[in-house]
Design a protein around this motif. Structure first.
Motif, PDB file in Angstrom:
ATOM      1  N   ASP A 179      -5.766   6.641  -3.253  1.00 53.72           N
ATOM      2  CA  ASP A 179      -6.102   7.346  -2.011  1.00 53.72           C
ATOM      3  C   ASP A 179      -5.282   8.627  -1.887  1.00 53.72           C
ATOM      4  OD1 ASP A 179      -7.906   5.383  -1.370  1.00 53.72           O
ATOM      5  OD2 ASP A 179      -6.650   4.413   0.142  1.00 53.72           O
ATOM      6  N   THR A 180      -4.057   8.592  -2.382  1.00 58.97           N
ATOM      7  CA  THR A 180      -3.178   9.759  -2.303  1.00 58.97           C
ATOM      8  C   THR A 180      -3.562  10.830  -3.330  1.00 58.97           C
ATOM      9  OG1 THR A 180      -1.396   8.300  -1.561  1.00 58.97           O
ATOM     10  CG2 THR A 180      -0.762  10.480  -2.365  1.00 58.97           C
ATOM     11  N   LEU A 181      -3.980  10.396  -4.509  1.00 62.80           N
ATOM     12  CA  LEU A 181      -4.355  11.334  -5.567  1.00 62.80           C
ATOM     13  C   LEU A 181      -5.768  11.885  -5.413  1.00 62.80           C
ATOM     14  CD1 LEU A 181      -2.955   9.446  -8.707  1.00 62.80           C
ATOM     15  CD2 LEU A 181      -1.891  11.357  -7.486  1.00 62.80           C
ATOM     16  N   LYS A 182      -6.602  11.193  -4.653  1.00 65.28           N
ATOM     17  CA  LYS A 182      -8.029  11.507  -4.601  1.00 65.28           C
ATOM     18  C   LYS A 182      -8.341  12.966  -4.265  1.00 65.28           C
ATOM     19  CE  LYS A 182     -12.428   9.778  -2.772  1.00 65.28           C
ATOM     20  NZ  LYS A 182     -12.998  11.100  -2.445  1.00 65.28           N
ATOM     21  N   PRO A 183      -7.695  13.581  -3.276  1.00 66.49           N
ATOM     22  CA  PRO A 183      -8.045  14.987  -2.987  1.00 66.49           C
ATOM     23  C   PRO A 183      -7.830  15.910  -4.183  1.00 66.49           C
ATOM     24  CG  PRO A 183      -6.744  14.052  -1.199  1.00 66.49           C
ATOM     25  CD  PRO A 183      -6.696  13.061  -2.325  1.00 66.49           C
ATOM     26  N   TYR A 184      -6.831  15.622  -4.988  1.00 68.17           N
ATOM     27  CA  TYR A 184      -6.510  16.489  -6.127  1.00 68.17           C
ATOM     28  C   TYR A 184      -7.362  16.148  -7.353  1.00 68.17           C
ATOM     29  CZ  TYR A 184      -2.709  17.424  -2.962  1.00 68.17           C
ATOM     30  OH  TYR A 184      -1.991  17.747  -1.842  1.00 68.17           O
ATOM     31  N   PHE A 201      -2.379   0.178  -6.437  1.00 69.81           N
ATOM     32  CA  PHE A 201      -3.363   1.085  -7.021  1.00 69.81           C
ATOM     33  C   PHE A 201      -4.161   1.797  -5.931  1.00 69.81           C
ATOM     34  CE2 PHE A 201      -7.398   1.979  -9.340  1.00 69.81           C
ATOM     35  CZ  PHE A 201      -6.869   2.770 -10.355  1.00 69.81           C
ATOM     36  N   ASP A 202      -4.562   1.051  -4.904  1.00 73.73           N
ATOM     37  CA  ASP A 202      -5.343   1.672  -3.825  1.00 73.73           C
ATOM     38  C   ASP A 202      -4.533   2.740  -3.106  1.00 73.73           C
ATOM     39  OD1 ASP A 202      -7.445   0.019  -4.448  1.00 73.73           O
ATOM     40  OD2 ASP A 202      -7.115  -1.366  -2.777  1.00 73.73           O
ATOM     41  N   TYR A 215       0.848  -1.200   0.000  1.00 72.44           N
ATOM     42  CA  TYR A 215       0.000   0.000   0.000  1.00 72.44           C
ATOM     43  C   TYR A 215       0.880   1.245   0.000  1.00 72.44           C
ATOM     44  CZ  TYR A 215      -3.556   3.404   1.394  1.00 72.44           C
ATOM     45  OH  TYR A 215      -4.387   4.503   1.449  1.00 72.44           O
ATOM     46  N   LYS A 216       1.933   1.231   0.806  1.00 68.32           N
ATOM     47  CA  LYS A 216       2.827   2.385   0.872  1.00 68.32           C
ATOM     48  C   LYS A 216       3.614   2.563  -0.426  1.00 68.32           C
ATOM     49  CE  LYS A 216       3.297   2.636   5.886  1.00 68.32           C
ATOM     50  NZ  LYS A 216       4.220   2.550   7.059  1.00 68.32           N
ATOM     51  N   VAL A 217       3.833   1.478  -1.164  1.00 67.06           N
ATOM     52  CA  VAL A 217       4.438   1.608  -2.496  1.00 67.06           C
ATOM     53  C   VAL A 217       3.561   2.506  -3.364  1.00 67.06           C
ATOM     54  CG1 VAL A 217       5.006   0.405  -4.639  1.00 67.06           C
ATOM     55  CG2 VAL A 217       5.716  -0.554  -2.454  1.00 67.06           C
ATOM     56  N   GLY A 218       2.252   2.250  -3.345  1.00 65.69           N
ATOM     57  CA  GLY A 218       1.326   3.064  -4.128  1.00 65.69           C
ATOM     58  C   GLY A 218       1.297   4.506  -3.664  1.00 65.69           C
ATOM     59  N   VAL A 219       1.326   4.699  -2.348  1.00 63.60           N
ATOM     60  CA  VAL A 219       1.388   6.059  -1.807  1.00 63.60           C
ATOM     61  C   VAL A 219       2.640   6.768  -2.310  1.00 63.60           C
ATOM     62  CG1 VAL A 219       1.651   7.420   0.304  1.00 63.60           C
ATOM     63  CG2 VAL A 219       0.026   5.508   0.244  1.00 63.60           C
ATOM     64  N   SER A 277      -9.125  10.624 -19.964  1.00 63.85           N
ATOM     65  CA  SER A 277      -9.760   9.454 -20.594  1.00 63.85           C
ATOM     66  C   SER A 277     -10.955   8.955 -19.801  1.00 63.85           C
ATOM     67  CB  SER A 277      -8.749   8.319 -20.709  1.00 63.85           C
ATOM     68  OG  SER A 277      -8.428   7.789 -19.417  1.00 63.85           O
ATOM     69  N   THR A 278     -11.088   9.393 -18.559  1.00 66.67           N
ATOM     70  CA  THR A 278     -12.085   8.952 -17.568  1.00 66.67           C
ATOM     71  C   THR A 278     -11.878   7.508 -17.133  1.00 66.67           C
ATOM     72  OG1 THR A 278     -13.842   8.153 -19.082  1.00 66.67           O
ATOM     73  CG2 THR A 278     -13.787  10.528 -18.602  1.00 66.67           C
ATOM     74  N   GLN A 279     -10.755   6.911 -17.492  1.00 63.20           N
ATOM     75  CA  GLN A 279     -10.471   5.527 -17.099  1.00 63.20           C
ATOM     76  C   GLN A 279      -9.774   5.540 -15.741  1.00 63.20           C
ATOM     77  OE1 GLN A 279      -8.427   3.472 -20.304  1.00 63.20           O
ATOM     78  NE2 GLN A 279      -9.922   4.137 -21.809  1.00 63.20           N
ATOM     79  N   THR A 280     -10.564   5.336 -14.702  1.00 60.50           N
ATOM     80  CA  THR A 280     -10.046   5.427 -13.336  1.00 60.50           C
ATOM     81  C   THR A 280     -10.256   4.163 -12.519  1.00 60.50           C
ATOM     82  OG1 THR A 280     -12.124   6.411 -12.573  1.00 60.50           O
ATOM     83  CG2 THR A 280     -10.371   7.931 -13.256  1.00 60.50           C
ATOM     84  N   ASP A 281     -10.954   3.181 -13.058  1.00 65.63           N
ATOM     85  CA  ASP A 281     -11.156   1.929 -12.341  1.00 65.63           C
ATOM     86  C   ASP A 281      -9.987   0.980 -12.604  1.00 65.63           C
ATOM     87  OD1 ASP A 281     -13.595   2.804 -11.403  1.00 65.63           O
ATOM     88  OD2 ASP A 281     -14.735   1.863 -13.037  1.00 65.63           O
ATOM     89  N   PHE A 282      -9.663   0.190 -11.601  1.00 66.74           N
ATOM     90  CA  PHE A 282      -8.533  -0.732 -11.722  1.00 66.74           C
ATOM     91  C   PHE A 282      -8.642  -1.595 -12.973  1.00 66.74           C
ATOM     92  CE2 PHE A 282      -6.590  -4.884 -11.045  1.00 66.74           C
ATOM     93  CZ  PHE A 282      -5.304  -4.541 -10.651  1.00 66.74           C
ATOM     94  N   ASP A 283      -9.813  -2.162 -13.208  1.00 67.10           N
ATOM     95  CA  ASP A 283      -9.972  -3.064 -14.348  1.00 67.10           C
ATOM     96  C   ASP A 283      -9.762  -2.359 -15.683  1.00 67.10           C
ATOM     97  OD1 ASP A 283     -10.483  -5.169 -12.645  1.00 67.10           O
ATOM     98  OD2 ASP A 283     -12.659  -5.053 -12.845  1.00 67.10           O
ATOM     99  N   GLN A 284      -9.990  -1.062 -15.730  1.00 66.30           N
ATOM    100  CA  GLN A 284      -9.799  -0.311 -16.971  1.00 66.30           C
ATOM    101  C   GLN A 284      -8.331  -0.029 -17.264  1.00 66.30           C
ATOM    102  OE1 GLN A 284     -12.422   2.992 -15.721  1.00 66.30           O
ATOM    103  NE2 GLN A 284     -13.576   2.627 -17.606  1.00 66.30           N
TER     104      GLN A 284
END
Length: 393
Positions: free
Chosen positions: A210-215, A205-206, A155-159, A225-232
């Motif tokens: 979570d880190t990018l979400k406020p921005y 990804f999570d 998780y911290k890798v993603g952060v 592209s609006t592609q924001t889901d993991f599967d996309q």
């Protein structure tokens, strides 16, 4: 489901069976389901030496070669026998290799799975034979016969990846603290994720999202592209070619063939990063960050990408020191060989769908250009020549 104790599994180590924590003197006749192991399924000799099967997913990524070699060298230095196999990203090959390890008398298995859900029959066979299974870096899912997990804090890798992206865009500093006078956007970014069959990819990804979400929420960042889901955004098998193709498609469909500004790309792996960068350079976005190439993150500090960071092409990577991960895996094997419970520093996070697997998580570091000498060269991970040439000698 409650984690099983090593001491309650009847593991035979050093000629002594540990049953429910009680030492019972045994002979050498208790072979397990794998056959051929005349001293017992998880037994060693009087010195506590064991035969270890080490299964790595591929040799197409330099990090897995380094991991496999490091685990083998350290185990052999401790006196253990090692059967190291690479599966070349082919699931049937990995299952066959693990089957053969069990048949040939492996007493402990260290497994970095290609697909964390594809090894059930092998794990069942290991469990029936009393062979402990250490899940290495990638959590093996949906089976109770996973005894321990060694990895980095994924998780911290993603952060860290998202923080590097924000830093490269001038929104925060390298520690994630928001800068005064930061750009308010909108800045176009695109997102990539790892292979959907790798449990770690979701954690990366999570942590990043979570880190990018406020921005993203306040409009500073926009995924055009609006592609924001993991599967996309996931790239099967972490394929460099797959990432390049997806980036090329995004440039064509969303960025006017390279005429619409793109500020940055979240990439969770250096191989993907190099594919993404190739697509962006070919589209005319520039050859380096200084002349307009979007900020692209990464992971694993692969030497080819470290060279690009040194040249101002790739912005950053996350360094997961394979030496420390290999050393931790060896510590776990040594604990098992001594009839002890391995030390865990996380017993709540990593649920594989059947049980929470006791884990030992290691820290990670972000590498920018200014960190290459101090963190990679001075530590002996790479030489100056390897960084300059982008090839491990």
């Amino acid at each position: 489901m409650k984690s099983r104790s090593f001491l309650a599994r009847g593991i035979r180590v050093s000629g002594v069976a540990l049953v429910a924590g009680t030492l019972l003197l045994t002979g050498c006749s208790g072979g397990g389901a794998g056959g051929g192991n005349q001293s017992g399924a998880a037994g060693g000799d009087s010195e506590g030496v064991v035969k270890v099967g080490v299964s790595m997913p591929t040799q197409t990524s330099e990090r897995w070669i380094a991991d496999g070699d490091a685990v083998k060298e350290e185990l052999e230095a401790a006196g253990h026998t090692v059967d190291l196999q690479f599966a070349n990203d082919d699931i049937p090959t990995q299952t066959q290799q693990i089957d053969q390890m069990i048949t040939n008398g492996a007493q402990v298995l260290v497994v970095a799975a290609i697909d964390g859900t594809a090894l059930s029959s092998q794990l069942d066979a290991a469990g029936a034979a009393g062979i402990p299974v250490i899940s290495y870096d990638r959590l093996i899912r949906d089976n109770e016969n996973v005894d321990f997990y060694v990895s980095f804090d994924n998780y911290k890798v993603g952060v860290a990846q998202a923080t590097a992206l924000l830093s490269g865009l001038g929104i925060t500093d390298a520690d994630g603290d928001e800068l005064s006078g930061r750009p308010t956007g909108p800045l176009n970014i695109e997102l990539f994720a790892g292979s959907p069959d790798d449990n770690n990819a979701g954690f990366f990804f999570d942590g990043a999202m979570d880190t990018l979400k406020p921005y993203l929420d306040d409009g500073t960042l926009v995924v055009k592209s609006t592609q924001t889901d993991f599967d996309q955004v996931a790239i099967l098998r972490w394929s460099q070619e797959g990432a390049q193709k997806r980036m090329e498609d995004l440039v064509t469909s969303t960025y006017g063939g390279g005429t619409v500004p793109l500020a940055g790309v979240l990439s969770p792996f250096d191989g993907l990063s190099r594919g993404i960068i190739t697509a962006l350079q070919n589209a005319g976005y520039g050859s380096t960050i200084a002349d307009g190439l979007p900020v692209v993150t990464g992971q694993d500090a692969e030497v080819a990408s470290v060279k690009l960071i040194n040249e101002g092409v790739q912005q950053s990577t996350i360094f997961k020191d394979t030496r420390t991960l290999a050393a931790q895996a060896v510590k776990v094997v040594e604990s098992i060989a001594a009839g002890e419970e391995p030390e865990a520093n996380d017993t709540t996070t990593y649920d594989n769908g059947v049980k929470v697997v006791p884990s030992y998580l290691l820290p990670v570091e972000t590498i920018y250009k200014d960190d290459i000498k101090s963190k990679l060269i001075d530590s002996g991970y790479y030489t100056q020549t390897e960084v300059e040439e982008g090839v491990v000698k």
